[in-house]
Design a protein around this motif. Structure first.
Motif, PDB file in Angstrom:
ATOM      1  N   LEU A   1      38.324  27.031  40.979  1.00 43.97           N
ATOM      2  CA  LEU A   1      37.860  28.323  40.930  1.00 43.97           C
ATOM      3  C   LEU A   1      38.099  28.831  42.383  1.00 43.97           C
ATOM      4  N   MET A   2      37.370  28.177  43.375  1.00 38.92           N
ATOM      5  CA  MET A   2      37.729  28.535  44.779  1.00 38.92           C
ATOM      6  C   MET A   2      39.244  28.652  45.404  1.00 38.92           C
ATOM      7  N   ASP A   3      39.930  27.892  44.641  1.00 35.21           N
ATOM      8  CA  ASP A   3      41.373  28.172  45.013  1.00 35.21           C
ATOM      9  C   ASP A   3      41.894  29.345  44.564  1.00 35.21           C
ATOM     10  N   ILE A   4      41.460  29.789  43.286  1.00 33.24           N
ATOM     11  CA  ILE A   4      41.982  30.740  42.635  1.00 33.24           C
ATOM     12  C   ILE A   4      41.390  32.292  43.372  1.00 33.24           C
ATOM     13  N   ILE A   5      40.146  32.115  43.492  1.00 34.71           N
ATOM     14  CA  ILE A   5      39.722  33.480  43.841  1.00 34.71           C
ATOM     15  C   ILE A   5      39.871  33.659  45.453  1.00 34.71           C
ATOM     16  N   SER A   6      40.387  32.631  46.330  1.00 31.03           N
ATOM     17  CA  SER A   6      40.908  32.728  47.570  1.00 31.03           C
ATOM     18  C   SER A   6      42.024  33.513  47.623  1.00 31.03           C
ATOM     19  N   LYS A   7      43.088  33.438  46.517  1.00 31.18           N
ATOM     20  CA  LYS A   7      44.220  34.330  46.510  1.00 31.18           C
ATOM     21  C   LYS A   7      44.096  35.512  45.541  1.00 31.18           C
TER      22      LYS A   7
END
Length: 536
Positions: free
Chosen positions: A370-376
């Motif tokens: 989730l954190m990887d996705i939203i950082s992009k």
């Protein structure tokens, strides 16, 4: 923008609305993704239907049971993966000529389905929208369709499952979406058609489709060299296209797709890859215009910003900017110009439908993803798999609650955030790839993902693993950090000591980790705007 002109006709003033969407790319490109969606970051989804009854995945996926139960020796790709389901079906239920997929429908009763409980689990899990399965590739509709008798109101549960959950989740203040996989219905039952099982009976054509089936396909098998190495993927693609959709299949898809949108006015409409073939292009555009215009008509948004989400999976399917691109179990490598979506499942590999005894992913892995996705600039739509009776397995409920508990503490770094100027810092293990060429989600303390608030006054640096005694944010080395007001680890009351060094921003971490034991966001508040990273 929506323009209204008043024409005077005698004593009658008739409102005439301006632009509306047309089934043309030039018109559909007048689209802006809604802010509520980019703020939401996380939605839940389900794979649930007739396939939840046999609940068997064999060498592939439980929700593909209806495809592989009809395939014979050598008729499925990747090491004959469908044969295990075919053999299981014969041993458990009888030969497909005696017990077809349609015969599972009376067994799909959803007797313990409670829409209010599902909505409560969504809220507990921290999801901001819920997407209901309207129909999978099997084309059994879970809504009160007037276009086919093969639906959950006439058969099986004898309930409008989409309608019940739509009311329940909206009552909780969540946005509501629908998922429609019926475009590939013509090809899903390919081996049923080719091998002459119950699909040959016209009485079942609204369930199994009306594809164009060339003669001689019953002799098609996988050559040995195609079962190994790269050839398996070539065969897998060909196995989808041995038969073609008829005009009736195409028209039926459009009619049901529009009906589902009309009846439930979804805020999000998800499509699988089945509508990617060129035969669907005119109908894809027609539906997009219909869906966007409906949103304007029903007051959800306006022309240019209809305030709804339409997902597509292949960059050739919709023109970039005319809808929201979705990546199945994947995503962007860098920050995108427009919000996008990852759809993924609690199960690993191919399986999406409920299968007993199959382990789900650890919650920690979902949080890292989730954190990887939203950082992009992405959004995660996470699929769960209820049992045929409408209940969620205990391990899936535990995951929802663990995810929600983490978001209760750390959601400030997630909801309504936007990407920083760089998405993060990436450790070596994250760059490793699995057998399918996908990056492994194996995070270390070297992995950091950045988000910021919309005002750009707070930066969140989320360490995907515990950094130990000292956390170092190397991205900020050389940056002007004189405007920092405070630094805080979310989940801890006491503010840590910090200093600016040549290595970056260094933060003294507490001896004890936060109880949640998952990704650790550090909140960095600035007196003015968030400092830009050094360009060195």
């Amino acid at each position: 923008m929506k323009i209204m002109i008043c024409l005077l006709m005698g004593s009658l003033v008739v409102p005439v609305f301006g632009e509306s969407y047309k089934p043309e790319w030039e018109s559909l490109l007048n689209y802006e993704a809604p802010e509520w969606y980019e703020d939401a970051k996380l939605g839940f989804w389900v794979h649930w239907g007739v396939y939840s009854v046999p609940a068997f995945m064999g060498d592939h996926a439980g929700e593909w049971y209806g495809r592989w139960m009809y395939s014979k020796e050598g008729q499925s790709s990747r090491h004959n993966q469908g044969l295990a389901i075919h053999e299981h079906h014969k041993a458990t239920y009888g030969d497909p000529s005696e017990f077809g997929y349609k015969d599972f429908i009376p067994m799909f009763k959803a007797e313990h389905f409670n829409a209010e409980e599902w909505a409560d689990l969504c809220v507990e899990g921290g999801a901001k929208f819920f997407t209901m399965m309207g129909a999978h590739h099997d084309s059994f509709c879970l809504w009160d369709t007037k276009l086919s008798k093969w639906n959950s109101v006439n058969m099986g549960p004898k309930r409008d499952l989409v309608g019940e959950i739509e009311k329940a989740v909206r009552k909780k203040g969540l946005k509501f979406g629908v998922s429609n996989h019926t475009a590939w219905n013509y090809g899903f039952f390919q081996w049923n058609h080719i091998n002459g099982y119950d699909a040959k009976d016209p009485a079942y054509e609204d369930l199994y489709g009306n594809p164009i089936v060339p003669e001689g396909l019953d002799k098609v098998t996988v050559r040995p060299e195609e079962q190994e190495g790269k050839g398996r993927w070539k065969w897998f693609d060909r196995s989808r296209n041995l038969i073609k959709p008829s005009e009736r299949d195409l028209d039926r898809w459009l009619a049901r797709t529009e009906e589902l949108a009309d009846m439930y006015k979804p805020d999000l409409y998800y499509f699988d890859w089945g509508m990617n073939p060129p035969e669907f292009e005119s109908r894809r555009k027609e539906f997009a215009a219909h869906y966007y215009n409906n949103a304007v008509k029903f007051g959800q948004g306006e022309y240019g910003a209809p305030n709804v989400v339409l997902n597509y999976k292949n960059w050739k399917t919709f023109k970039p900017g005319s809808a929201v691109r979705d990546f199945e179990r994947g995503g962007m490598d860098q920050i995108a110009d427009m919000v996008w979506q990852t759809d993924d499942c609690v199960y690993n590999d191919h399986n999406w439908g409920y299968v007993p005894g199959v382990a789900i992913k650890p919650t920690n892995l979902i949080v890292d993803q989730l954190m990887d996705i939203i950082s992009k600039r992405g959004v995660l739509m996470l699929s769960f798999a209820p049992k045929a009776d409408g209940t969620f397995p205990e391990d899936q409920q535990v995951m929802m609650r663990e995810l929600g508990a983490w978001l209760e503490v750390c959601g400030e770094a997630v909801y309504a955030t936007r990407p920083y100027e760089v998405f993060g810092e990436v450790g070596d293990q994250w760059l490793e790839k699995d057998d399918y060429g996908r990056k492994k989600m194996t995070a270390t303390c070297e992995d950091i993902r950045f988000t910021r608030n919309k005002e750009n006054t707070v930066l969140y640096a989320t360490f995907l693993d515990w950094p130990g005694e000292k956390a170092v944010i190397k991205t900020l080395a050389g940056a002007d950090l004189s405007g920092i007001k405070s630094v805080k680890l979310l989940g801890k009351w006491r503010k840590p000591k910090w200093e600016v060094t040549e290595q970056g921003l260094e933060i003294q971490m507490p001896e004890k980790q936060p109880k949640h034991g998952m990704a650790y966001p550090i909140r960095i508040a600035f007196a003015g705007q968030v400092a830009a990273p050094s360009k060195k």
